[in-house]
Design a protein around this motif. Structure first.
Motif, PDB file in Angstrom:
ATOM      1  N   GLN B 220     -21.959  -0.288 -15.364  1.00  0.00           N
ATOM      2  CA  GLN B 220     -22.151   0.977 -14.852  1.00  0.00           C
ATOM      3  C   GLN B 220     -23.074   0.886 -13.162  1.00  0.00           C
ATOM      4  OE1 GLN B 220     -24.395   3.791 -17.115  1.00  0.00           O
ATOM      5  NE2 GLN B 220     -24.804   5.261 -15.550  1.00  0.00           N
ATOM      6  N   GLU B 224     -21.355   2.235  -9.554  1.00  0.00           N
ATOM      7  CA  GLU B 224     -21.839   3.642  -9.352  1.00  0.00           C
ATOM      8  C   GLU B 224     -21.771   3.736  -7.942  1.00  0.00           C
ATOM      9  OE1 GLU B 224     -25.565   3.810 -11.133  1.00  0.00           O
ATOM     10  OE2 GLU B 224     -25.260   5.227 -12.364  1.00  0.00           O
ATOM     11  N   SER B 446     -20.568  11.352  -7.567  1.00  0.00           N
ATOM     12  CA  SER B 446     -19.984  10.535  -8.823  1.00  0.00           C
ATOM     13  C   SER B 446     -18.612  10.465  -8.630  1.00  0.00           C
ATOM     14  CB  SER B 446     -20.224  11.490 -10.300  1.00  0.00           C
ATOM     15  OG  SER B 446     -19.667  10.706 -11.236  1.00  0.00           O
TER      16      SER B 446
END
Lengths: 273, 480
Positions: B220, B224, B446
């Motif tokens: 992650q 990101e 995001s």
């Protein structure tokens, strides 16, 4: 176009509206000179005075006009910064220099320069959504303390005072509205600009009316900025705890105003076309 | 500096069986590794060698479906015949690269080399021990599924397929990690997940340039939008029903081997504050729970800062009776409010961390130690005031009400910032800090989507942000 020097239409609408409400309310009710009961009329006069200038802006803003606008925004932002520092000094930190009190807002403004106009405008949108329930809470809690009779005399200090206030409001509207139009990424219709400013003016007028109903007007002299701020935050009868939401609204509003104006000023200078 | 045997791993098989076997013996350090096995066998006239890792490959599968099959059907002349007519395995693929074969063997597959063949058969014989599907440990719900992801990627994909039994569900396999590869899967729902989302996520996964990726949490951080941000930009869930819900809402999901979590993106801050059982309760109660959770989040972030701001700088705003009570309670406390709060916060998170790491057999004692000895004793000794225990307890409860663990951790840091701002500049400082925090969230993305959408920027949306509207008015489900 670079995202750092432009702003989306939605963010521009929110940013301009939030900034104008804060600027007009602060300028008419605290900064001075006092307008008292005529203040809410001044905002409406200012809207009428600003429209011709904004009509000229709709075809685009040349480089000289952008620089002038940037300078005006920067000066106004410094006034907002001083007003916020002064407010904080009045409320709690009268033993700390204003320069130190200004540091948090300067840090916030610097952060906004890095994050961009879209973030500032989006933040203003969220603020507007929180502002209305907060205001509703304040009105509900203070409802029994409002006195509609204190709205009289309706003209306050007279037509001269209203017109002077209107000119100031017109300048703020032209400045903020013009900046929003010049920096907007998308094409903005003039009707949309007028609607945004009209809504902001209406909200400001309502805020002013609510404030006027809290305390009788002082038409015989000038209370001074500190007393005007104190009269805004408390009416001497309501519990002091009710100041808490008003203080929050006050400071957040001034923060939005400062950061939006500073971002617009820098973006106008950096914008190439 | 090249990794050991890099040249060998880049090479291709020859048709000399012994030479091929020696390559793998060197790569797998067969002279030292006692679990690397090389089983020779003769089928007809052909000499073959099975290479597998004991424990990773199932001995029963190797024996029953490979060795016995070849013994029952001797005479296969080439690998194609073995694959098509002899071996009784569901998956059996050809490979030529030494590196690919070595990597497959260490994951539990068995390689079959044959004399005269410059290829190998990779047989699916994985049989390593793995945890069974059990209740999720960190995302408990009252209503809803009680299954959680496990460490096996294959099992997790199977769980997803059960929750989204649609032929449009796509599971794309990827490998991340340069030297120690980690198997990952990119999962999306065709026709529902926007292609741009899939392509963006795929590109980020392919661009991971790390020697090894140890799990989904580490992965992650590589993919990101802003790894420096305090809040996560991916939703991390150990619930397959939550991951399935994300797929149905148009998000893409990433799974990795040896990680009992899934990542979903793009997400907004509101997604991270929703719980998976919000949709299972009646809409009125679901809405009520969301309000509680949102309020808990605000309390968690702002309460300590507000407390210190009011006590230190705006005491006149506190009603007299409450102020008198607080003052009386703090009369014998020797520390300033700020130090008191920091001490309590430190103690709270020390207990929290110790409770997480402590062996289970003595974990129950920690509750007694933490609650009774530290809390009560500290108040009795006038080290802290009783009201601060209430403040910190409410703050902690608000933090634990956040469903996403990473989001909750980020809120802790925001809380410390608000605390510092309140201590230095009172309400003014909290307002400035809150403005900075909200503006930062407005700028956060995001997978390119705004973090506070659809509130800011405004976008058309169903009744599923703060209010949890009736499901029949939300247009959920796989769109055609």
């Amino acid at each position: 176009m670079s995202e750092k020097t432009t702003i989306s239409r939605a963010s521009a609408v929110s940013g301009v509206a939030a900034a104008l409400i804060s600027r007009a309310f602060y300028g008419l009710m605290v900064e001075g000179p006092a307008l008292d009961n005529g203040a809410w009329l001044s905002i409406l006069v200012g809207l009428a005075l600003a429209l011709p200038t904004l009509w000229l802006f709709r075809r685009g803003v040349g480089r000289s006009a952008r620089l002038l606008l940037a300078a005006a925004l920067f000066v106004d932002a410094m006034k907002a910064l001083e007003g916020a520092a002064f407010s904080e000094s009045c409320i709690a930190f009268n033993h700390i220099p204003s320069a130190v009190l200004a540091l948090p807002l300067l840090a916030a403004a610097a952060r906004c320069l890095v994050l961009g106009g879209d973030a500032v405008g989006a933040s203003a949108r969220i603020w507007m959504r929180l502002f209305i329930p907060a205001l509703g809470l304040i009105v509900a809690l203070q409802w029994s303390y409002y006195r509609p009779l204190w709205l009289t005399p309706v003209l306050g200090h007279g037509p001269g005072g209203i017109l002077r206030g209107g000119v100031r409001c017109g300048l703020w509207m032209a400045m903020l509205g013009g900046a929003g139009m010049a920096l907007c990424r998308e094409q903005v219709r003039f009707e949309r600009v007028v609607r945004t400013l009209a809504v902001a003016a209406l909200v400001t007028a309502i805020l002013i009316l609510l404030r006027l109903m809290m305390a009788p007007a002082c038409l015989s002299g000038d209370m001074g900025r500190a007393l005007r701020l104190d009269a805004l935050l408390t009416n001497g009868r309501a519990p002091l705890l009710l100041q808490l939401p008003m203080i929050v609204i006050w400071f957040v509003g001034l923060t939005h105003l400062l950061c939006f104006e500073i971002w617009c000023a820098v973006a106008l200078v950096r914008k190439r076309s | 500096m090249e990794t050991p045997h890099a040249a060998l791993l880049r090479s291709r098989l020859s048709d000399d069986l012994e030479a091929n076997v020696q390559r793998f013996q060197r790569i797998l350090n067969a002279d030292v590794n006692s679990d690397a096995h090389f089983r020779y066998f003769t089928t007809g006239e052909k000499r073959v060698c099975l290479i597998y890792i004991e424990g990773m490959a199932s001995d029963a599968k190797v024996a029953d479906f490979a060795l016995r099959a070849m013994a029952d059907h001797p005479g296969a002349e080439n690998l194609e015949t073995l694959r098509e007519r002899v071996l009784e395995l569901a998956q059996c693929d050809m490979a030529e690269s030494v590196g690919d074969i070595a990597r497959a063997v260490v994951t539990g597959m068995t390689a079959l080399l044959m004399a005269g063949e410059a290829r190998a058969l990779l047989m699916e014989t994985r049989g390593y021990p793995a945890r069974q599907v059990d209740k999720p440990t960190n995302e408990s719900v009252v209503l809803g599924s009680q299954e959680g992801f496990v460490e096996s990627l294959r099992t997790n994909l199977t769980l997803l397929r059960r929750y989204v039994p649609s032929p449009r569900l796509v599971t794309e396999s990827l490998t991340v990690g340069r030297d120690v590869p980690c198997q990952a899967s990119l999962v999306w729902l065709e026709g529902v997940t926007p292609e741009g989302v899939v392509e963006a996520l795929r590109a980020r996964l392919m661009a991971v340039d790390a020697p090894a990726v140890r799990g989904i949490g580490e992965l992650q951080q590589y993919i990101e939008d802003r790894p420096w941000a305090l809040l996560p930009q991916f939703l991390q869930t150990e619930r397959p029903d939550r991951a399935a819900s994300c797929l149905l809402e148009g998000q893409a999901v990433v799974l990795a081997d040896n990680s009992p979590y899934a990542l979903a993106a793009p997400v907004s801050a509101f997604h991270l504050l929703h719980a998976s059982d919000d949709g299972f309760a009646r809409w009125q109660y679901g809405t009520f729970l969301r309000f509680i959770r949102f309020a808990g989040t605000l309390v968690s972030v702002l309460l300590p800062g507000l407390y210190i701001a009011l006590i230190e700088h705006h005491a006149h705003l506190i009603p007299m009776s409450l102020l008198a009570s607080i003052t009386e309670a703090r009369a014998s406390v020797p520390f300033p409010v700020f130090a008191e709060i920091l001490l309590m916060e430190f103690s709270f998170y020390l207990i929290n961390e110790a409770g997480t790491r402590m062996p289970r057999q003595i974990g129950s004692a920690l509750g007694i130690v933490g609650a009774l000895i530290l809390g009560q004793a500290a108040v009795s000794a006038s080290i802290i005031s009783p009201i601060l225990i209430i403040i910190v307890a409410l703050t902690g409860l608000g933090n634990y009400a956040v469903p996403d663990y990473g989001f909750g951790l980020g809120l802790i840091l925001y809380r410390l910032g608000a605390l510092l701002a309140g201590a230095l500049f009172g309400l003014y400082g909290i307002c400035a800090a809150s403005f900075c925090a909200v503006t930062g969230l407005c700028a956060l993305r995001s997978l390119g989507q705004p973090y506070l959408a659809p509130v800011a920027p405004p976008r058309p949306h169903g009744m599923d942000i703060l209010l949890r509207g009736p499901v029949w008015r939300q247009g959920k489900g796989g769109r055609s």
